[in-house]
Design a protein around this motif. Structure first.
Motif, PDB file in Angstrom:
ATOM      1  N   ALA A 272      30.156  28.359 -64.627  1.00 56.29           N
ATOM      2  CA  ALA A 272      30.677  27.369 -63.672  1.00 56.29           C
ATOM      3  C   ALA A 272      31.097  28.059 -62.379  1.00 56.29           C
ATOM      4  N   ALA A 273      31.676  29.271 -62.494  1.00 55.70           N
ATOM      5  CA  ALA A 273      32.074  30.017 -61.296  1.00 55.70           C
ATOM      6  C   ALA A 273      30.852  30.432 -60.483  1.00 55.70           C
ATOM      7  N   LEU A 274      29.784  30.802 -61.172  1.00 52.85           N
ATOM      8  CA  LEU A 274      28.544  31.147 -60.472  1.00 52.85           C
ATOM      9  C   LEU A 274      27.971  29.929 -59.750  1.00 52.85           C
ATOM     10  N   ALA A 275      28.031  28.764 -60.388  1.00 58.34           N
ATOM     11  CA  ALA A 275      27.501  27.553 -59.774  1.00 58.34           C
ATOM     12  C   ALA A 275      28.309  27.143 -58.550  1.00 58.34           C
ATOM     13  N   ALA A 276      29.587  27.470 -58.529  1.00 59.29           N
ATOM     14  CA  ALA A 276      30.459  27.045 -57.433  1.00 59.29           C
ATOM     15  C   ALA A 276      30.498  28.039 -56.273  1.00 59.29           C
ATOM     16  N   GLU A 277      30.060  29.266 -56.487  1.00 52.67           N
ATOM     17  CA  GLU A 277      30.214  30.304 -55.468  1.00 52.67           C
ATOM     18  C   GLU A 277      28.889  31.023 -55.218  1.00 52.67           C
ATOM     19  N   PRO A 278      28.202  30.720 -54.107  1.00 51.53           N
ATOM     20  CA  PRO A 278      26.913  31.370 -53.827  1.00 51.53           C
ATOM     21  C   PRO A 278      27.026  32.886 -53.673  1.00 51.53           C
ATOM     22  N   LEU A 279      28.138  33.381 -53.131  1.00 51.30           N
ATOM     23  CA  LEU A 279      28.307  34.837 -53.005  1.00 51.30           C
ATOM     24  C   LEU A 279      28.349  35.507 -54.373  1.00 51.30           C
ATOM     25  N   ALA A 280      28.902  34.811 -55.359  1.00 45.45           N
ATOM     26  CA  ALA A 280      28.953  35.373 -56.709  1.00 45.45           C
ATOM     27  C   ALA A 280      27.555  35.508 -57.298  1.00 45.45           C
ATOM     28  N   VAL A 281      26.684  34.557 -57.008  1.00 47.99           N
ATOM     29  CA  VAL A 281      25.303  34.632 -57.496  1.00 47.99           C
ATOM     30  C   VAL A 281      24.611  35.862 -56.907  1.00 47.99           C
ATOM     31  N   VAL A 282      24.751  36.044 -55.607  1.00 49.82           N
ATOM     32  CA  VAL A 282      24.155  37.216 -54.943  1.00 49.82           C
ATOM     33  C   VAL A 282      24.737  38.495 -55.530  1.00 49.82           C
ATOM     34  N   ALA A 283      26.047  38.527 -55.704  1.00 54.81           N
ATOM     35  CA  ALA A 283      26.701  39.729 -56.221  1.00 54.81           C
ATOM     36  C   ALA A 283      26.201  40.068 -57.619  1.00 54.81           C
ATOM     37  N   VAL A 284      26.137  39.096 -58.493  1.00 54.31           N
ATOM     38  CA  VAL A 284      25.698  39.354 -59.867  1.00 54.31           C
ATOM     39  C   VAL A 284      24.259  39.863 -59.893  1.00 54.31           C
TER      40      VAL A 284
ATOM     41  N   LEU B 191      29.135  49.485 -59.828  1.00 56.72           N
ATOM     42  CA  LEU B 191      28.512  48.162 -59.843  1.00 56.72           C
ATOM     43  C   LEU B 191      28.781  47.449 -61.166  1.00 56.72           C
ATOM     44  N   GLY B 192      28.788  48.201 -62.249  1.00 55.83           N
ATOM     45  CA  GLY B 192      29.107  47.620 -63.558  1.00 55.83           C
ATOM     46  C   GLY B 192      30.538  47.126 -63.641  1.00 55.83           C
ATOM     47  N   ALA B 193      31.450  47.818 -62.959  1.00 57.17           N
ATOM     48  CA  ALA B 193      32.848  47.373 -62.943  1.00 57.17           C
ATOM     49  C   ALA B 193      32.989  46.053 -62.192  1.00 57.17           C
ATOM     50  N   PHE B 194      32.253  45.898 -61.091  1.00 53.37           N
ATOM     51  CA  PHE B 194      32.252  44.611 -60.391  1.00 53.37           C
ATOM     52  C   PHE B 194      31.765  43.501 -61.327  1.00 53.37           C
ATOM     53  N   LEU B 195      30.670  43.765 -62.002  1.00 53.40           N
ATOM     54  CA  LEU B 195      30.065  42.770 -62.891  1.00 53.40           C
ATOM     55  C   LEU B 195      30.983  42.472 -64.075  1.00 53.40           C
ATOM     56  N   GLY B 196      31.488  43.511 -64.699  1.00 52.20           N
ATOM     57  CA  GLY B 196      32.399  43.332 -65.833  1.00 52.20           C
ATOM     58  C   GLY B 196      33.695  42.650 -65.429  1.00 52.20           C
ATOM     59  N   GLY B 197      34.186  42.973 -64.245  1.00 53.87           N
ATOM     60  CA  GLY B 197      35.398  42.330 -63.757  1.00 53.87           C
ATOM     61  C   GLY B 197      35.204  40.841 -63.541  1.00 53.87           C
ATOM     62  N   PHE B 198      34.038  40.473 -63.011  1.00 51.63           N
ATOM     63  CA  PHE B 198      33.739  39.043 -62.823  1.00 51.63           C
ATOM     64  C   PHE B 198      33.736  38.326 -64.160  1.00 51.63           C
ATOM     65  N   LEU B 199      33.058  38.916 -65.134  1.00 48.15           N
ATOM     66  CA  LEU B 199      32.985  38.289 -66.449  1.00 48.15           C
ATOM     67  C   LEU B 199      34.351  38.244 -67.129  1.00 48.15           C
ATOM     68  N   ALA B 200      35.140  39.296 -66.982  1.00 51.28           N
ATOM     69  CA  ALA B 200      36.478  39.313 -67.585  1.00 51.28           C
ATOM     70  C   ALA B 200      37.406  38.307 -66.907  1.00 51.28           C
ATOM     71  N   TRP B 201      37.314  38.175 -65.588  1.00 53.01           N
ATOM     72  CA  TRP B 201      38.192  37.275 -64.848  1.00 53.01           C
ATOM     73  C   TRP B 201      37.896  35.815 -65.198  1.00 53.01           C
ATOM     74  N   HIS B 202      36.609  35.479 -65.243  1.00 56.60           N
ATOM     75  CA  HIS B 202      36.235  34.082 -65.445  1.00 56.60           C
ATOM     76  C   HIS B 202      36.004  33.727 -66.913  1.00 56.60           C
ATOM     77  N   GLY B 203      35.746  34.712 -67.747  1.00 59.24           N
ATOM     78  CA  GLY B 203      35.556  34.461 -69.180  1.00 59.24           C
ATOM     79  C   GLY B 203      34.432  33.488 -69.449  1.00 59.24           C
ATOM     80  N   THR B 204      34.722  32.479 -70.249  1.00 52.18           N
ATOM     81  CA  THR B 204      33.691  31.508 -70.624  1.00 52.18           C
ATOM     82  C   THR B 204      33.337  30.574 -69.476  1.00 52.18           C
ATOM     83  N   ASP B 205      34.146  30.567 -68.409  1.00 55.16           N
ATOM     84  CA  ASP B 205      33.860  29.735 -67.239  1.00 55.16           C
ATOM     85  C   ASP B 205      32.972  30.447 -66.214  1.00 55.16           C
ATOM     86  N   ALA B 206      32.420  31.610 -66.572  1.00 55.00           N
ATOM     87  CA  ALA B 206      31.596  32.369 -65.637  1.00 55.00           C
ATOM     88  C   ALA B 206      30.398  31.565 -65.116  1.00 55.00           C
TER      89      ALA B 206
END
Length: 159
Positions: free
Chosen positions: A102-114, A85-100
Motif C-alpha cells: 500500500a505504501a508503494l502504491a501511494a508513493e511514486p518515489l518509493a517505487v523508484v527507490a525499491v 542499498l540493502g539497508a534502504f530496502l530493508g528499512g522500508f520493509l521494516a518500517w511499513h511491514g505488511t502495509d509495504a
C-alpha cells in the motif's frame, strides 16, 4: 585504460565488470537522490527521524558511488554498496511491514527507490563475486605505483 596487459584483462576493466560498475554507480546515485528528494521537505518534523537517517544514508550511498567509480576493485567496497542499498530496502520493509504494498502504491518515489535498490544490490553482489580478494587488489595497486626514488624509465640495478 585497457593496455592489453594480463592484469588489466583479468582485472577491473573487463566489459562485464565495467557494465556492472556503471549499473552499481547509477543505482547508488539514484537511490541517494530519491531519498534526498523525499527527506528534504520533511526535515524538522520532530516525531519522524527518517529524514535525518535518509540524509546520512544518501551521503553514504553517494560516497560509495564515487568510490566505486574511481577506486580500485575492492570486495569490501562492493559489500558496503550492497549493504547500503540493502539497508534502504530493508528499512522500508521494516518500517511499513505488511502495509509495504500500500505504501508503494501511494508513493511514486518509493517505487523508484525499491527498483533501483534491488538492481543496485544485485550489481554490487555480482561485482563482489567477480572481484579478487582484497590482498590481490592491494598487491595489484602496489605493482602499478612507480617506485619512489627512481626516475621515469630508469631500470632497477640487479643485486
Amino acid at each position: 585504460m585497457n593496455d592489453g596487459s594480463d592484469a588489466d584483462i583479468a582485472g577491473r576493466n573487463t566489459p562485464k565488470k565495467r557494465l556492472l560498475r556503471g549499473i552499481a554507480v547509477q543505482t547508488a546515485a539514484v537511490a541517494a537522490a530519491v531519498h534526498l528528494l523525499w527527506a528534504w521537505p520533511r526535515l524538522g518534523s520532530p516525531p519522524d527521524a527518517r529524514p535525518y537517517f535518509f540524509l546520512a544514508g544518501s551521503a553514504l550511498a553517494a560516497a560509495v558511488a564515487v568510490a566505486t567509480l574511481r577506486g580500485g576493485e575492492y570486495r569490501r567496497l562492493y559489500a558496503l554498496g550492497a549493504g547500503t542499498l540493502g539497508a534502504f530496502l530493508g528499512g522500508f520493509l521494516a518500517w511499513h511491514g505488511t502495509d509495504a504494498p500500500a505504501a508503494l502504491a501511494a508513493e511514486p518515489l518509493a517505487v523508484v527507490a525499491v527498483i533501483v535498490e534491488v538492481v543496485g544490490v544485485g550489481a554490487y553482489l555480482a561485482l563482489y563475486r567477480l572481484a579478487p580478494p582484497t590482498s590481490v587488489a592491494v598487491e595489484r595497486r602496489r605493482e602499478d605505483e612507480p617506485d619512489e626514488g627512481k626516475e621515469d624509465g630508469e631500470e632497477e640495478e640487479p643485486p
